[in-house]
Every structure is written in C-alpha cells, then in structure tokens.
Design a protein around this motif. Structure first.
Motif, PDB file in Angstrom:
ATOM      1  N   PRO A  68       0.849  -1.150  -0.094  1.00  0.00           N
ATOM      2  CA  PRO A  68       0.186  -0.046  -0.009  1.00  0.00           C
ATOM      3  C   PRO A  68       0.741   1.250  -0.105  1.00  0.00           C
ATOM      4  O   PRO A  68       0.461   2.294  -0.484  1.00  0.00           O
ATOM      5  CB  PRO A  68      -0.784  -0.050   1.185  1.00  0.00           C
ATOM      6  N   ASN A  69       1.900   1.169   0.750  1.00  0.00           N
ATOM      7  CA  ASN A  69       2.682   2.546   0.865  1.00  0.00           C
ATOM      8  C   ASN A  69       4.145   2.374   0.824  1.00  0.00           C
ATOM      9  O   ASN A  69       4.920   2.465   1.843  1.00  0.00           O
ATOM     10  CB  ASN A  69       2.345   3.512   2.149  1.00  0.00           C
ATOM     11  N   ARG A 113       7.891   2.941   0.938  1.00  0.00           N
ATOM     12  CA  ARG A 113       8.721   3.717   1.426  1.00  0.00           C
ATOM     13  C   ARG A 113      10.159   3.454   1.495  1.00  0.00           C
ATOM     14  O   ARG A 113      10.573   2.206   1.765  1.00  0.00           O
ATOM     15  CB  ARG A 113       8.401   4.430   2.892  1.00  0.00           C
ATOM     16  N   ASP A 167       8.201   7.757  -1.316  1.00  0.00           N
ATOM     17  CA  ASP A 167       7.009   7.522  -0.165  1.00  0.00           C
ATOM     18  C   ASP A 167       5.684   7.825  -1.084  1.00  0.00           C
ATOM     19  O   ASP A 167       5.393   8.906  -1.370  1.00  0.00           O
ATOM     20  CB  ASP A 167       7.222   8.652   0.908  1.00  0.00           C
ATOM     21  N   ARG A 184       2.099   6.055  -2.732  1.00  0.00           N
ATOM     22  CA  ARG A 184       0.628   5.182  -2.514  1.00  0.00           C
ATOM     23  C   ARG A 184       0.643   4.086  -3.731  1.00  0.00           C
ATOM     24  O   ARG A 184       0.649   4.538  -5.002  1.00  0.00           O
ATOM     25  CB  ARG A 184      -0.653   6.033  -2.213  1.00  0.00           C
ATOM     26  N   THR A 185       0.022   3.284  -3.522  1.00  0.00           N
ATOM     27  CA  THR A 185      -0.236   2.027  -4.403  1.00  0.00           C
ATOM     28  C   THR A 185      -1.701   1.833  -4.587  1.00  0.00           C
ATOM     29  O   THR A 185      -2.263   1.717  -3.417  1.00  0.00           O
ATOM     30  CB  THR A 185       0.480   0.634  -4.172  1.00  0.00           C
ATOM     31  N   ASP A 186      -2.106   1.677  -6.034  1.00  0.00           N
ATOM     32  CA  ASP A 186      -3.670   1.403  -6.174  1.00  0.00           C
ATOM     33  C   ASP A 186      -3.672  -0.120  -6.095  1.00  0.00           C
ATOM     34  O   ASP A 186      -3.597  -0.958  -6.818  1.00  0.00           O
ATOM     35  CB  ASP A 186      -3.919   1.796  -7.373  1.00  0.00           C
ATOM     36  N   PRO A 217      -1.989   8.039  -7.304  1.00  0.00           N
ATOM     37  CA  PRO A 217      -1.469   6.369  -6.858  1.00  0.00           C
ATOM     38  C   PRO A 217      -0.984   5.692  -8.208  1.00  0.00           C
ATOM     39  O   PRO A 217      -1.019   6.109  -9.246  1.00  0.00           O
ATOM     40  CB  PRO A 217      -2.766   5.907  -6.653  1.00  0.00           C
TER      41      PRO A 217
END
Length: 329
Positions: free
Chosen positions: A108-109, A111, A128, A130-132, A178
């Motif tokens: 999901p994130n 980093r 850093d 966001r993933t869809d 995303p």
C-alpha cells in the motif's frame, strides 16, 4: 518464451482472488464514461534527468543538463494534469527484474531509498508513495487467468528500483497520483527463442483490469531506446560538451523507429521494435513499450514525439499516445 513462463488458461476461480471476466453483466456501479486507458507514454528513466533537476528527494546536487528531455517531461506533466487527469499511473520498468513470471507491487505505501547501482553519486532518492492495491491485484488476477505466471508482492520491505522511481518522478514529481508498478520478466535475456508475445498478453490483462475497476489510467513504459553507452563519464557528469550519440548507427536506428512512431499507426511497430532491438541493443527488449502499446490496442494514430536526446550515449525519447490521437498543450 511462452512454453517457459506461461501456463494453460485456467477456469475461473471460485473464492479467493477475484476474476474479472469479459462477458457483459449488470453492474450496480456503472463504469464512468471516460474510464479506461487515457494515455500511454514512453518515459525513459536515466538517473541523470532527476540528478539534473535537483529535487529535494534526491541527495546529490547538480548544475543542470539534458534540458531538451527535461523540457519534454515538463510539457508531459502539463498534459497529464490538465488533459488526462488520471486516477492512477501504471509503470512497467526494466530494472525490477524477476526471473520467473511477472510480479505486481501490491504494497500500500512503499517507502525507502532507491539507489542507482552504477551511478550512486547521481541517484540516491527517498521515495514515499501510494499504491492502487485494488487495481494491482486485478491486473495480477487477469494476467493469471490469461495464462501468465504472476505474483502479487505484499512484502513491505520491498526496495523499489530506480527505473520505476525515475519514470514516476519525471512524470509526476508531486507523487500525488496512486501507482501500480509491474516487474520485468528477465527471460528474454536468457532464451534466444524468446519474443515479445508475452508482453502483449500482459498488456491485455492490464487493459481488462483498468476497465473493470473503472480507473482512468496513464501507462508508463520506462525504456530508453538504443542502449550502448560510455563506460567512463566526464569529471563533471552534466558536462554537455561530452554528450552525443554512441555512434551514428545507433542514432540512425533511433530515428528510423521514431519516424515510424510519428507517422502512425502503431501496428507496424510490432516488427520494427524487434528489428530495433537487434540493431541497437535497445532497452525495449525488456518489453515495456510492447506492453503499453498492446494494452492500448496498438493505436491507429501517430505518437507525439515530445523530445529526444542522448544520455551517456544512449538514445532516449519522451513519446505520448492517446486513444483518439489528440494532443494538446
């Protein structure tokens, strides 16, 4: 290639991962009229371009350089913001290498710090984003159903490769859209009978997943073109006096490919990409460009070549395709 990393198409799964089939069916939430793949971009990732821009995420500092390509990316960013307005950026990059099958980053994130192993003095980048995840899992499910060996990556310790980071930063330095990132199966580098056929299947899986989830997506093929390069760099890496094509043969083949892109349609590129790979050791051998064009259905329109330039001798072009062929900005 197909007999190494493809499996027979399986029947729809019951339970577990969801299957997105292509038959018509009623939907409680209709897909928005403008959903789908709204653009595809050939978006090369050389770390020098990010180094030259001095973004806060990258530790090394520069005095600039490679402006033609960087200005092309500036124009592209404007189109993405004002024209395409995507929900998600989907990137296929040649340096997330997987030896067996195709992997989709479903963390999901993500980093961490991405370091370019050959040019660590140019690229040490803190990321850093966001993933869809829903779309990433849908792509993996579609690819599996189409017979590809596919895996969903859920390990939060993943270190994202510099080709993925490079393309995403250059297209969207704000990192406010995303992302879904796809690995490059390295089979073509080891099996002489390998072709780009499998990348067309992955493209079809990507298109199906985008449409079924109702996303507006921009696809990024993170490839350079001709890929022979210098083994020594100047004392000042951004010294543009030292920047030129590796040789005339490499340059002329890049121009042959780009002229075909500018003429359109894209269907003849199926064969020409393969010829270009054989002639220039092109980075398109990793399949990113073929994946993107296949996902778009091999558009019947020209590509908009926004800029071309060399980086340590390699050829790099920023090119945009839209389904309708319209270009603004």
């Amino acid at each position: 290639m197909s007999r190494v990393f493809r499996v027979p198409v399986a029947p729809a799964r019951s339970g577990g991962a969801r299957r997105y089939d292509t038959t018509e069916r009623p939907s409680a939430e209709p897909t928005p009229a403008r959903a789908g793949i709204v653009a595809g971009v050939l978006s090369p990732h050389p770390p020098h371009l990010i180094y030259a821009e001095n973004p806060p995420q990258n530790e090394p500092r520069s005095t600039g350089g490679w402006e033609v390509l960087r200005w092309a990316y500036e124009r592209l960013r404007k189109r993405i913001r004002e024209v395409h307005r995507p929900d998600v950026l989907i990137v296929h990059a040649p340096h997330w290498i997987t030896m067996v099958g195709h992997h989709v980053n479903c963390v999901p994130n993500p980093r961490g710090v991405s370091v370019e192993p050959i040019f660590p003095h140019l690229f040490r980048y803190s990321y850093d984003f966001r993933t869809d995840v829903e779309l990433g899992e849908a792509i993996a499910d579609e690819a599996t159903d189409l017979g590809l060996v596919t895996r969903k990556l859920h390990d939060p310790r993943v270190r994202v490769d510099y080709a993925t980071i490079g393309a995403l930063h250059l297209v969207n330095p704000a990192w406010d859209i995303p992302v879904v990132s796809l690995s490059a199966n390295n089979n073509p580098y080891f099996y002489s009978e390998a072709s780009l056929e499998e990348m067309e299947v992955l493209g079809e899986a990507t298109r199906r997943a985008v449409e079924r989830t109702g996303r507006r997506a921009v696809l990024l093929a993170s490839n350079s073109l001709s890929h022979l390069h210098w083994h020594e760099e100047p004392e000042l890496p951004e010294d543009m006096e030292r920047e030129h094509p590796y040789n005339n043969h490499q340059y002329r083949w890049d121009m042959k490919l780009l002229e075909a892109i500018r003429r359109g349609p894209t269907a003849p590129l199926r064969e020409l990409i393969t010829e270009h790979i054989e002639a220039t050791a092109s980075e398109t051998k990793a399949g990113s460009l073929t994946w993107m064009l296949a996902a778009m259905g091999w558009p019947q329109v020209p590509g908009d070549v926004m800029g071309y330039g060399t980086i340590i001798g390699t050829g790099n072009a920023v090119v945009e395709w839209t389904p309708e062929g319209g270009h603004r900005g």
